[in-house]
Scaffold this motif. Structure first.
Motif, short mmCIF file in Angstrom:
data_model
loop_
_atom_site.label_atom_id
_atom_site.label_comp_id
_atom_site.label_asym_id
_atom_site.label_seq_id
_atom_site.Cartn_x
_atom_site.Cartn_y
_atom_site.Cartn_z
N VAL A 253 0.87 -1.19 0.00
CA VAL A 253 0.00 0.00 0.00
C VAL A 253 0.90 1.23 0.00
N SER A 255 0.32 4.76 0.36
CA SER A 255 0.18 5.70 1.46
C SER A 255 -1.28 5.74 1.87
N ALA A 256 -1.52 6.44 2.97
CA ALA A 256 -2.84 6.36 3.57
C ALA A 256 -3.80 7.41 3.05
N ASN A 257 -3.33 8.28 2.18
CA ASN A 257 -4.17 9.46 1.96
C ASN A 257 -5.25 9.30 0.92
N THR A 388 -16.65 8.54 10.08
CA THR A 388 -15.47 9.26 9.57
C THR A 388 -14.23 8.86 10.35
N GLN A 389 -14.38 8.79 11.68
CA GLN A 389 -13.25 8.40 12.53
C GLN A 389 -12.82 6.96 12.20
N ASP A 392 -11.12 6.87 8.76
CA ASP A 392 -9.82 7.52 8.79
C ASP A 392 -8.79 6.67 9.55
N THR A 393 -9.22 6.17 10.72
CA THR A 393 -8.30 5.36 11.52
C THR A 393 -7.93 4.09 10.77
N ARG A 396 -5.37 4.80 7.92
CA ARG A 396 -4.00 5.11 8.33
C ARG A 396 -3.28 3.91 8.94
N TYR A 397 -4.01 3.14 9.77
CA TYR A 397 -3.34 2.02 10.43
C TYR A 397 -3.27 0.79 9.53
N VAL A 399 -2.35 0.79 6.50
CA VAL A 399 -1.13 0.88 5.69
C VAL A 399 0.00 0.12 6.38
N SER A 400 0.20 0.39 7.67
CA SER A 400 1.29 -0.31 8.35
C SER A 400 0.96 -1.78 8.59
N ASP A 405 4.30 -3.72 8.82
CA ASP A 405 4.98 -2.95 9.87
C ASP A 405 4.33 -3.14 11.23
N THR B 256 0.79 11.67 2.87
CA THR B 256 0.57 10.49 3.70
C THR B 256 -0.76 10.47 4.43
N PHE B 278 -13.49 14.84 12.61
CA PHE B 278 -14.15 14.27 13.78
C PHE B 278 -15.15 15.25 14.40
#
Lengths: 420, 314
Positions: A253, A255-257, A388-389, A392-393, A396-397, A399-400, A405, B256, B278
């Motif tokens: 992956v 990036s997270a964006n 949304t939270q 988004d969470t 982002r997480y 990806v790793s 990772d 990112t 949020f």
């Protein structure tokens, strides 16, 4: 001397007046930029996302249908890109100045329900028969049993595949009845150098159908609560991460964006399969330099299961003439609008009778069986008020976690923490 | 109050320009100055002063976007103290500042020194180095993400040259922040370079000539004469660069999205997420004020310390 001084005085006065009027203009401009609020003269504002001028023009055409149906109603169309839309809608809502009619995704209704007027009691006055809509998306527009928007489009998440690559590799094309073993065989056979079998994105929407097909659960349980910190999710996510790290049939992956990266990898010809919805199909066929095919989710232990998502229009609570706005929403999601949007390929109509317009207007008859099958085997994409939270969470997480990772256990526990 | 102060100043200068202060003129000019100043003053009040105080007030509330706010006192601030994501964001921001500011200053100073003598194509280099600073940062970030992505230009070049691919810069927790710093330096050094380059041109040649007659070499001249004379510019550049680096947002947002995990979530990124993703406007305001206090404090320290190393006399 006296003349010149008096002229100097008047010039000063004149300049002063100019300054004052400039100030007044600045104030007026501030007032004019208020996008919401309607008056009793039949003017309504309509805020909806769009990705191109062609798309905006299609919406304006649909908006004109409202005036055609009721000449006393005038619609002002406002638009922004999909990502900006939600930020702007939020800030408008914060100042109590939302547009009268707003675009709404089914999976975001729990989050925005306070902004939307329930429509249930007005359906008869709006001339709307709920049974004419596909029940999956119609129900998807309900929060706590209350209908907060009428849908204009919907669709199941399906697999998009690169037909050209499948044919070149001599592989059987994915079709109804294919399994996750078939998926893995094809992905392995297709992966070569920097060309991958599958495009594994880090967006939760693209993962839910896999969890459903393998373990029969979605992100939200029957009680309406977020429920991802469990073995079912961990198992599927581990399998998904293994596509990247162990089987190496999917690219790391990047990036997270960006969720757009998911389809771009596919569209740019770097991955043979991806997950997407019918709303992207017309654009995908026009953009890709290869033939795009669609297939249902490959069947796992729980069968071929997917989610349906879609969008519609609701009336905002700050609208001063809600009855007029409700009637306008009925036209925007009415038979004529749906036929137009379907034929143009802008939307897979939420009205079941108008869906043929989409197939016929875009030479997509071949996709009908896959669409029917996927819709039948789908559940509405249920979300929570804090989606949304969650989204988004997860992005982002993931990806790793997907790149190796960190662990999928860490991912689900962080996402689950967004339920509070 | 803010409106009356500038009016008096305006009146004064006009009166002096006309050759003699006169009470009548002052009054008249003051009145006619009002309309000129009103647009600016209204803008300042409405778009600067009011939001500043509004955000301070909001930071004491639980202020959701939809629904009504409720008073929390210092609730948001005490939540920040125990918030692990905030702590991560703070550490990420500090790491960014500690990496970015020295690299930026040394690089721009070094390049400015390099193009400072009358080398051929000097103006051309100045323009070239300044180009990144004037191109839109979002566009730069998109190009960088294409360079840094797996199978992007860097990865595929390395594969064909060495047979080993580059790391997944933006998708790896250890590489993401250095990649953001790298892009920021590329984007940001041009502005400081221009400042330093102009300051070096202003160094009187008589001083360096005198030094070279006394036997000082180029290096000695640079460190003993040019650098001290440059200190006001270095101070100016450091203050501005430090403030802007504490506010880093766009690069991380586009490259990112704050990830992977929260490895590139900076304070402003966290502020944006809290407020606009949020929907916790009060909490986001509290983050903003903490950031403001940090920047204020560090800038204050810099101003105190400058007395020791900045030379304003030539």
């Amino acid at each position: 001397m006296s003349v010149s001084s008096s002229s100097a005085f008047s010039r000063r006065r004149l300049l002063g007046m100019t300054g004052a009027s400039a100030a007044a203009l600045a104030l007026a401009a501030c007032g004019g930029s208020d996008s919401g609020g309607s008056s009793s003269d039949g003017a309504l504002t309509w805020y909806m996302w769009s990705g191109s001028n062609a798309e905006a023009d299609a919406w304006k055409y649909v908006g004109d249908l409202v005036t055609k149906a009721d000449p006393t109603t005038k619609i002002t169309f406002q638009t922004s890109t999909f990502n900006d839309f939600w930020t702007k809608l939020t800030s408008q809502a914060a100042s109590g100045k939302s547009a009268d009619i707003v675009g709404m995704q089914a999976q975001r209704t729990p989050q925005f329900q306070q902004l939307l007027v329930p429509l249930d009691d007005s359906l008869a006055a709006m001339g709307v028969d709920g049974s004419e809509f596909d029940s999956k998306i119609y129900d998807g527009m309900k929060v706590d049993g209350k209908l907060v928007a009428l849908p204009y489009d919907f669709g199941p998440s399906v697999i998009f595949y690169n037909r050209t690559a499948f044919q070149a590799a001599g592989l059987p094309e994915p079709a109804i009845g294919w399994t996750q073993d078939d998926f893995m065989t094809a992905a392995k056979a297709l992966t070569k150098d920097s060309f991958y079998g599958y495009n594994a994105g880090s967006v939760i929407d693209g993962v839910v159908p896999w969890v459903l097909s393998q373990n029969g659960v979605a992100a939200v349980n029957d009680a309406g609560d977020l429920d991802v910190d469990n073995d079912a999710w961990k198992q599927t996510l581990q399998w998904y991460a293994d596509l990247i790290t162990k089987e190496k049939v999917a690219a790391p992956v990047p990036s997270a964006n960006s969720s757009a990266a998911a389809t771009n990898q596919f569209l740019s010809g770097n991955a043979a399969m991806t997950i997407d919805g019918p709303w992207s199909l017309i654009n995908a066929r026009a953009t890709a330099k290869f033939e795009v095919g669609i297939a249902p989710m490959p069947a796992g232990a729980s069968g071929s299961k997917t989610v349906t998502a879609g969008s519609g229009f609701g009336v905002s609570t700050s609208c001063k003439d809600p009855e007029r706005a409700k009637k306008a929403v009925a036209v925007l999601t009415g038979v004529e609008a749906e036929t137009y949007l379907g034929t143009q390929g802008r939307a897979f109509p939420s009205r079941t009778a108008q869906q043929t317009a989409w197939y016929e207007g875009n030479q997509l008859q071949s996709a009908k069986d896959v669409m029917d099958f996927s819709i039948e085997n789908s559940v509405p994409f249920r979300t929570t008020a804090k989606w949304t939270q969650v989204n988004d969470t997860f992005s982002r997480y993931a990806v790793s976690a997907f790149n190796g990772d960190s662990t999928v256990a860490d991912l689900v526990s962080r996402v689950q923490a967004q339920s509070k | 109050m803010a409106v009356t102060a500038p009016i008096v100043v305006g009146g004064d200068t006009t009166a002096t320009a006309r050759g003699g202060p006169s009470h009548g003129y002052r009054k008249g000019d003051g009145r006619s100055a009002i309309p000129f100043l009103t647009p600016g003053a209204i803008g300042f009040l409405a778009f600067t002063l009011f939001p500043v105080f509004a955000s301070l007030a909001m930071s004491f509330f639980d202020w959701p976007v939809l629904g009504s706010p409720s008073f929390l006192g210092f609730g948001n601030y005490s939540e920040l103290l125990s918030d692990t994501t905030f702590r991560t964001a703070l550490v990420n921001t500090l790491v960014f500042v500690v990496l970015y500011v020295p690299i930026n200053i040394v690089l721009s100073l070094g390049l400015a020194a390099w193009i400072s003598p009358r080398i051929k194509g000097r103006r051309f280099y100045r323009v070239v180095f300044f180009v990144p600073a004037v191109t839109p940062i979002v566009g730069n970030a998109v190009v960088f993400s294409l360079l840094l992505t797996p199978n992007g230009l860097i990865d595929s070049t390395m594969k064909s040259l060495f047979g080993v691919g580059a790391p997944n810069f933006l998708g790896s927790t250890s590489w993401a922040l250095p990649a953001v710093v790298m892009m920021s330096v590329w984007q940001g050094f041009g502005y400081n370079l221009l400042v330093f380059s102009a300051a070096m041109d202003a160094v009187p040649p008589s001083l360096t000539e005198a030094a070279s007659i006394d036997g000082a070499g180029t290096v000695r001249q640079f460190f003993s004469i040019v650098l001290p004379l440059l200190s006001p510019s270095i101070f100016f550049a450091t203050v501005l660069t430090l403030i802007s680096s504490f506010q880093v947002f766009t690069q991380a947002y586009v490259l990112t999205g704050g990830g992977p995990g929260s490895s590139t979530t900076t304070l402003v990124m966290y502020l944006y997420q809290s407020g606009f993703q949020f929907f916790r406007l009060g909490f986001a305001s509290a983050v903003a004020w903490v950031l403001f206090v940090i920047i204020m404090f560090i800038t204050g320290l810099q101003f105190l310390a400058q007395k020791k190393w900045v030379h304003y006399d030539q």
